[in-house]
Design a protein around this motif. Structure first.
Motif, mmCIF file in Angstrom:
data_model
loop_
_atom_site.group_PDB
_atom_site.id
_atom_site.type_symbol
_atom_site.label_atom_id
_atom_site.label_comp_id
_atom_site.label_asym_id
_atom_site.label_seq_id
_atom_site.Cartn_x
_atom_site.Cartn_y
_atom_site.Cartn_z
ATOM 1 N N LYS A 1 -12.637 116.623 65.873
ATOM 2 C CA LYS A 1 -12.605 115.412 65.059
ATOM 3 C C LYS A 1 -11.316 114.621 65.248
ATOM 4 O O LYS A 1 -11.291 113.423 65.025
ATOM 5 C CB LYS A 1 -12.816 115.742 63.584
ATOM 6 C CG LYS A 1 -11.679 116.458 62.937
ATOM 7 C CD LYS A 1 -11.760 116.320 61.415
ATOM 8 C CE LYS A 1 -10.524 116.939 60.821
ATOM 9 N NZ LYS A 1 -10.236 116.461 59.484
ATOM 10 N N ALA B 1 -3.768 118.196 58.126
ATOM 11 C CA ALA B 1 -4.686 119.233 58.585
ATOM 12 C C ALA B 1 -5.206 118.969 59.993
ATOM 13 O O ALA B 1 -5.600 119.897 60.699
ATOM 14 C CB ALA B 1 -5.865 119.376 57.612
ATOM 15 N N ASP B 2 -5.194 117.714 60.415
ATOM 16 C CA ASP B 2 -5.678 117.388 61.763
ATOM 17 C C ASP B 2 -4.797 118.010 62.841
ATOM 18 O O ASP B 2 -5.262 118.268 63.950
ATOM 19 C CB ASP B 2 -5.692 115.873 61.981
ATOM 20 C CG ASP B 2 -6.676 115.159 61.072
ATOM 21 O OD1 ASP B 2 -7.611 115.820 60.587
ATOM 22 O OD2 ASP B 2 -6.509 113.956 60.851
ATOM 23 N N ARG C 1 5.771 108.813 55.752
ATOM 24 C CA ARG C 1 4.594 107.965 55.550
ATOM 25 C C ARG C 1 4.697 107.197 54.232
ATOM 26 O O ARG C 1 4.450 105.989 54.185
ATOM 27 C CB ARG C 1 3.337 108.853 55.558
ATOM 28 C CG ARG C 1 2.046 108.116 55.419
ATOM 29 C CD ARG C 1 0.864 109.067 55.544
ATOM 30 N NE ARG C 1 0.608 109.798 54.308
ATOM 31 C CZ ARG C 1 -0.354 110.702 54.168
ATOM 32 N NH1 ARG C 1 -1.147 111.007 55.176
ATOM 33 N NH2 ARG C 1 -0.528 111.322 53.025
ATOM 34 N N SER D 1 -6.355 105.229 58.562
ATOM 35 C CA SER D 1 -7.102 105.702 57.404
ATOM 36 C C SER D 1 -6.265 106.591 56.510
ATOM 37 O O SER D 1 -6.540 106.739 55.343
ATOM 38 C CB SER D 1 -8.356 106.449 57.859
ATOM 39 O OG SER D 1 -7.994 107.615 58.550
ATOM 40 N N ALA D 2 -5.224 107.187 57.032
ATOM 41 C CA ALA D 2 -4.460 108.157 56.241
ATOM 42 C C ALA D 2 -3.214 107.519 55.643
ATOM 43 O O ALA D 2 -2.161 108.102 55.594
ATOM 44 C CB ALA D 2 -4.095 109.363 57.107
ATOM 45 N N ARG D 3 -3.382 106.289 55.176
ATOM 46 C CA ARG D 3 -2.273 105.500 54.657
ATOM 47 C C ARG D 3 -1.930 105.830 53.218
ATOM 48 O O ARG D 3 -1.681 104.929 52.417
ATOM 49 C CB ARG D 3 -2.710 104.040 54.672
ATOM 50 C CG ARG D 3 -2.235 103.265 55.828
ATOM 51 C CD ARG D 3 -2.629 101.843 55.556
ATOM 52 N NE ARG D 3 -3.789 101.439 56.310
ATOM 53 C CZ ARG D 3 -4.447 100.318 56.041
ATOM 54 N NH1 ARG D 3 -4.102 99.550 55.035
ATOM 55 N NH2 ARG D 3 -5.469 99.998 56.793
ATOM 56 N N LEU D 4 -1.974 107.070 52.838
ATOM 57 C CA LEU D 4 -1.784 107.446 51.438
ATOM 58 C C LEU D 4 -0.301 107.520 51.099
ATOM 59 O O LEU D 4 0.471 108.139 51.818
ATOM 60 C CB LEU D 4 -2.404 108.816 51.162
ATOM 61 C CG LEU D 4 -3.910 108.883 50.958
ATOM 62 C CD1 LEU D 4 -4.672 108.357 52.150
ATOM 63 C CD2 LEU D 4 -4.304 110.319 50.684
ATOM 64 N N THR E 1 1.882 109.375 48.964
ATOM 65 C CA THR E 1 1.946 110.570 48.128
ATOM 66 C C THR E 1 3.252 111.247 48.473
ATOM 67 O O THR E 1 3.870 110.929 49.479
ATOM 68 C CB THR E 1 0.792 111.542 48.436
ATOM 69 O OG1 THR E 1 0.756 111.750 49.840
ATOM 70 C CG2 THR E 1 -0.532 110.992 47.973
ATOM 71 N N VAL F 1 -5.560 113.632 43.859
ATOM 72 C CA VAL F 1 -5.253 114.256 45.143
ATOM 73 C C VAL F 1 -4.237 115.374 44.958
ATOM 74 O O VAL F 1 -4.362 116.456 45.546
ATOM 75 C CB VAL F 1 -4.717 113.196 46.127
ATOM 76 C CG1 VAL F 1 -4.006 113.845 47.299
ATOM 77 C CG2 VAL F 1 -5.843 112.324 46.630
ATOM 78 N N SER G 1 -4.178 113.103 59.449
ATOM 79 C CA SER G 1 -3.836 113.893 58.275
ATOM 80 C C SER G 1 -3.122 115.167 58.711
ATOM 81 O O SER G 1 -3.332 115.635 59.840
ATOM 82 C CB SER G 1 -5.106 114.284 57.511
ATOM 83 O OG SER G 1 -5.595 113.197 56.786
ATOM 84 N N ILE H 1 -4.565 119.329 45.963
ATOM 85 C CA ILE H 1 -3.636 120.022 46.855
ATOM 86 C C ILE H 1 -3.037 121.233 46.137
ATOM 87 O O ILE H 1 -2.875 122.312 46.736
ATOM 88 C CB ILE H 1 -2.514 119.060 47.306
ATOM 89 C CG1 ILE H 1 -3.103 117.901 48.113
ATOM 90 C CG2 ILE H 1 -1.451 119.781 48.117
ATOM 91 C CD1 ILE H 1 -3.737 118.290 49.406
ATOM 92 N N SER I 1 -10.289 109.227 50.872
ATOM 93 C CA SER I 1 -9.513 108.129 50.299
ATOM 94 C C SER I 1 -9.661 106.899 51.179
ATOM 95 O O SER I 1 -9.761 107.012 52.392
ATOM 96 C CB SER I 1 -8.029 108.494 50.224
ATOM 97 O OG SER I 1 -7.850 109.707 49.541
ATOM 98 N N SER J 1 -9.502 116.777 54.166
ATOM 99 C CA SER J 1 -8.147 116.332 53.867
ATOM 100 C C SER J 1 -8.200 115.192 52.859
ATOM 101 O O SER J 1 -9.206 114.479 52.784
ATOM 102 C CB SER J 1 -7.475 115.827 55.138
ATOM 103 O OG SER J 1 -7.077 116.899 55.943
ATOM 104 N N PRO J 2 -7.106 115.002 52.104
ATOM 105 C CA PRO J 2 -7.094 113.889 51.147
ATOM 106 C C PRO J 2 -7.502 112.557 51.776
ATOM 107 O O PRO J 2 -8.282 111.807 51.192
ATOM 108 C CB PRO J 2 -5.638 113.851 50.672
ATOM 109 C CG PRO J 2 -5.181 115.263 50.773
ATOM 110 C CD PRO J 2 -5.870 115.806 51.996
ATOM 111 N N ALA J 3 -7.008 112.281 52.985
ATOM 112 C CA ALA J 3 -7.320 110.985 53.595
ATOM 113 C C ALA J 3 -8.808 110.847 53.918
ATOM 114 O O ALA J 3 -9.319 109.737 54.007
ATOM 115 C CB ALA J 3 -6.495 110.778 54.860
ATOM 116 N N ASP J 4 -9.498 111.970 54.086
ATOM 117 C CA ASP J 4 -10.924 111.903 54.390
ATOM 118 C C ASP J 4 -11.718 111.281 53.249
ATOM 119 O O ASP J 4 -12.790 110.716 53.468
ATOM 120 C CB ASP J 4 -11.498 113.302 54.668
ATOM 121 C CG ASP J 4 -10.890 113.939 55.900
ATOM 122 O OD1 ASP J 4 -10.374 113.192 56.753
ATOM 123 O OD2 ASP J 4 -10.923 115.175 56.007
#
Lengths: 451, 451
Positions: free
Chosen positions: B405, B62-63, B140, B420-423, B425, A133, B60, A137, A65, A60-63
């Motif tokens: 995970k 995908a999670d 987000r 961690s997924a603070r993107l 976008t 990113v 994320s 996607i 980033s 995933s993008p966050a992985d």
């Protein structure tokens, strides 16, 4: 948390860009007696070498980033600013954002590169590249949509076009994409469809030169080509792309010209400097090379402006062997650290010898458990190269953030052939703070600084 | 892989929607002597109960997503189709997609719900809701952009508006969002900014009734409110929202009316049925309730059409105690399994007793290590409730996919207070296959089936 300004204001360092170059410079300045402002359009650092894994639904993008603020949260002398730089004023020593100007004593420009279509910009619509990113996607959506569309297509010829993937460019990104798509088609997705047989997928990797991975030693190029062929990739060297239109790639091999019908065409062929190069050329008169990169001095500053440095993919540093250093993460990292060091030394009245890049080698991954590694003094291939590749990438990822779960995710995927991030979604074009719907509703009271 | 059609074509079951209801129906039919076609606009199942964790940068997309094809890859009688349903033809027993029609013997409609603004649709622009991956990504971006904008804002009043978050609706989603934003502001982001103090963030949770979490026992509502207050959330019950405009929420508490300036307004107040309800009403004459849900019979079929079933959030099933069953995952799951079972029994000439929902309890998480659990016979709160919540969610996530995970990521985040997924976008609006840029370039040769 305020730095004391009682006697003399501390030396102000402004860094534009939070990629490998800018971020390493900022981190290396954390203990220096300076104030640092890092400006980026995005709020995260992107680990670009693994972007192809996002494009193929593996991560995933966050992985890959890391939020810039959390990476730099312990650097008390450093401020992160989300914003776009419109101009640079070298006389006034200011960086001009959309609604304010940031003064600097020393400026580090590290805005990187974007993909280039060698003047054929209309190809971009049909053959997207892989730099952001959003690119990843979009590429992921195209790849997985192609299989979905093939599943629903009844016309054999059109189905074949949906199941044909053309990757233009046989450098590391092209090789990694081709390997990952081959694994998807021939392994991961095998059991998932009912109307199509994904093993009929054709994956073409096109390279203009006589071998793929041209920066590597010829024997590793050979190994890589052999491995890709075993994975099912059709490697076509000495192949020039002369045209890309909707679903059609025209190639030239020697004197023969032919057309390939492919619904998914991916661009991994070239990069050019980010537009900040032009901004610098116009404001400082510095010379650019043909790719738009800024020609830098031996200390990475620009001619006539000893307090402006350019590092990373935006810089053309040719003082080592006459050829510009390649646009890879280790170069940007070493340049960032060098400039940070130089600034600290200068403040103490010292100088540094010119920048000198230490090449620790090249890496490329071909597929599951297969990679090639060229360390100069040693060449690795196959499984051990893959283990080496895994450790090197894990090490660099962990440097900025605790990406423990990425490593677990990798190991898990490599055991199970899974692709968990197979989401078909679409990102908009890169986002700036100002793109936020509610941002413009505030007519900021902050007055633009006169420059 | 083809089911034999030599004697009699197998019974065709078409399922519209791959949420909890549709997917559980499909899985329960895997061993039945039927052919199943599952149609969804998206290529993945979304674990909606954890969507707020994507919206707050903890997980994320995908999670919490599982590709429908991989979930169903072992169901050899099941085909997944990525597409949008435009209409239903109950006479011809066909589902109408944009360029084809799929025949059915039995139809299961499970297209769920979307958020509702109680007729005030213009509020959506200013107060986005949380139903899709795109909603979560947009939320987000808003949340993290608000902190970034506050960091750059010099006007105190405007900065206060950037640091004010209003969540409308005190149900589980509102409570979970408020708790997660409080943890962000008061813990995770504390050290990340230089100009603002994120502990000045105001988080208001507005609820019209006299307590939050109305479906729970009153004592758990009380616990939840107390815990939220300890986290720093301003809980306002008996509070009606009378207007939402750009950055202004107008609320009414008793006779007093006041305005709150907030740049981030999040909607967690209500849902309505997906548009497929209307399609069904028009094509079959079935009755809808005020929220647009389809009134179903005691076996979940619709009046006069014993071979059309409606399950999950789209269904209004009021045969148990006169009140419609709530729109939660366990209801959808049990309904999907019941209908699958009913279809299999009917094919053998048997019948089943009416559907009966077994309520195993309600869960809501308030913050790190805090939750409330109402099992009817037992009420849990605090840390043990959180552990219970974690296990229940992990169990249901793992049901469809190996989300090992995610659990590791949770534990990691709960230890490190990381996000961690603070993107920041932006996703586009929900994507259909047809939105893919290269999709329309193929004028499909498949002829639309005449209906």
């Amino acid at each position: 948390m305020e730095i004391s300004r009682e006697n003399q204001p501390p030396h102000q360092v402004v860094i534009i860009g939070g990629g490998f170059g800018g971020l390493h410079a900022a981190k290396a300045l954390a203990k220096a007696p300076v104030n640092v402002t890092l400006i980026d359009k995005r709020n995260f650092h992107l680990f670009q070498p693994l972007l192809y894994q996002v494009a193929t639904g593996n991560l995933s993008p966050a992985d890959i980033s890391s939020p810039l603020r959390s990476v730099l949260s312990k650097s008390q002398n450093t401020q992160v600013l989300l914003g776009s730089v419109n101009d640079i004023d070298p006389q006034g020593q200011k960086v001009i954002l959309e609604n304010e100007a940031i003064p600097y004593d020393t400026l580090i420009v590290a805005t990187g590169a974007k993909h280039s279509y060698f003047g054929k910009d209309d190809w971009e619509e049909f053959a997207p590249g892989l730099k952001t990113v959003e690119d990843a996607i979009a590429m992921r959506s195209r790849i997985f949509t192609a299989f979905e569309a093939a599943e629903r297509e009844t016309d054999a010829e059109k189905r074949r076009a949906w199941l044909t993937f053309v990757i233009v460019g046989g450098g590391p990104t092209g090789v990694e994409l081709a390997g990952a798509i081959a694994e998807l088609a021939y392994q991961t997705l095998k059991a998932d469809f009912r109307n199509i047989d994904t093993s009929e997928t054709r994956i073409l990797l096109l390279e203009g030169l006589d071998r793929i991975l041209p920066p590597f030693a010829p024997e590793l190029s050979q190994t890589a080509e052999k491995s890709l062929k075993e994975l099912g990739v059709l490697v076509q060297t000495k192949t020039l792309v002369t045209n890309i239109e909707n679903d059609i790639v025209t190639i030239k091999q020697g004197d023969s010209v032919r057309e390939i019908a492919a619904k998914t065409i991916l661009w991994a062929a070239g990069v050019k400097a980010s537009p900040m190069g032009k901004v610098l050329a116009e404001s400082t008169g510095v010379e650019l090379d043909r790719a738009g990169r800024v020609i830098v001095e031996s200390d990475l500053s620009i001619k006539g402006h000893g307090n402006i440095f350019v590092i990373g993919d935006l810089a053309n540093f040719s003082h080592q062997d006459g050829k510009p250093l390649p646009g890879v993460a280790p170069v940007a990292k070493q340049e960032g650290e060098y400039v940070a060091n130089l600034i600290a030394e200068k403040l103490q009245g010292n100088t540094l010898s010119p920048f000198n890049y230490k090449n620790h080698g090249s890496l490329a991954i071909i597929g599951q458990k297969l990679a090639v590694v060229d360390l100069g003094f040693m060449k690795l291939k196959g499984f051990f190269a893959w283990i080496f590749w895994l450790f090197v990438h894990a090490y660099f990822l962990i440097e900025f953030d605790n990406k423990l779960k990425v490593i677990i995710q990798w190991v898990w995927n490599y055991i199970t052939h899974n692709r968990s991030a197979r989401l078909i979604t679409v990102y908009e074009s890169p986002t700036k703070l100002e793109d936020n719907p509610s941002y413009y509703s505030s007519t900021s009271s902050r007055q633009p600084v006169k420059v």
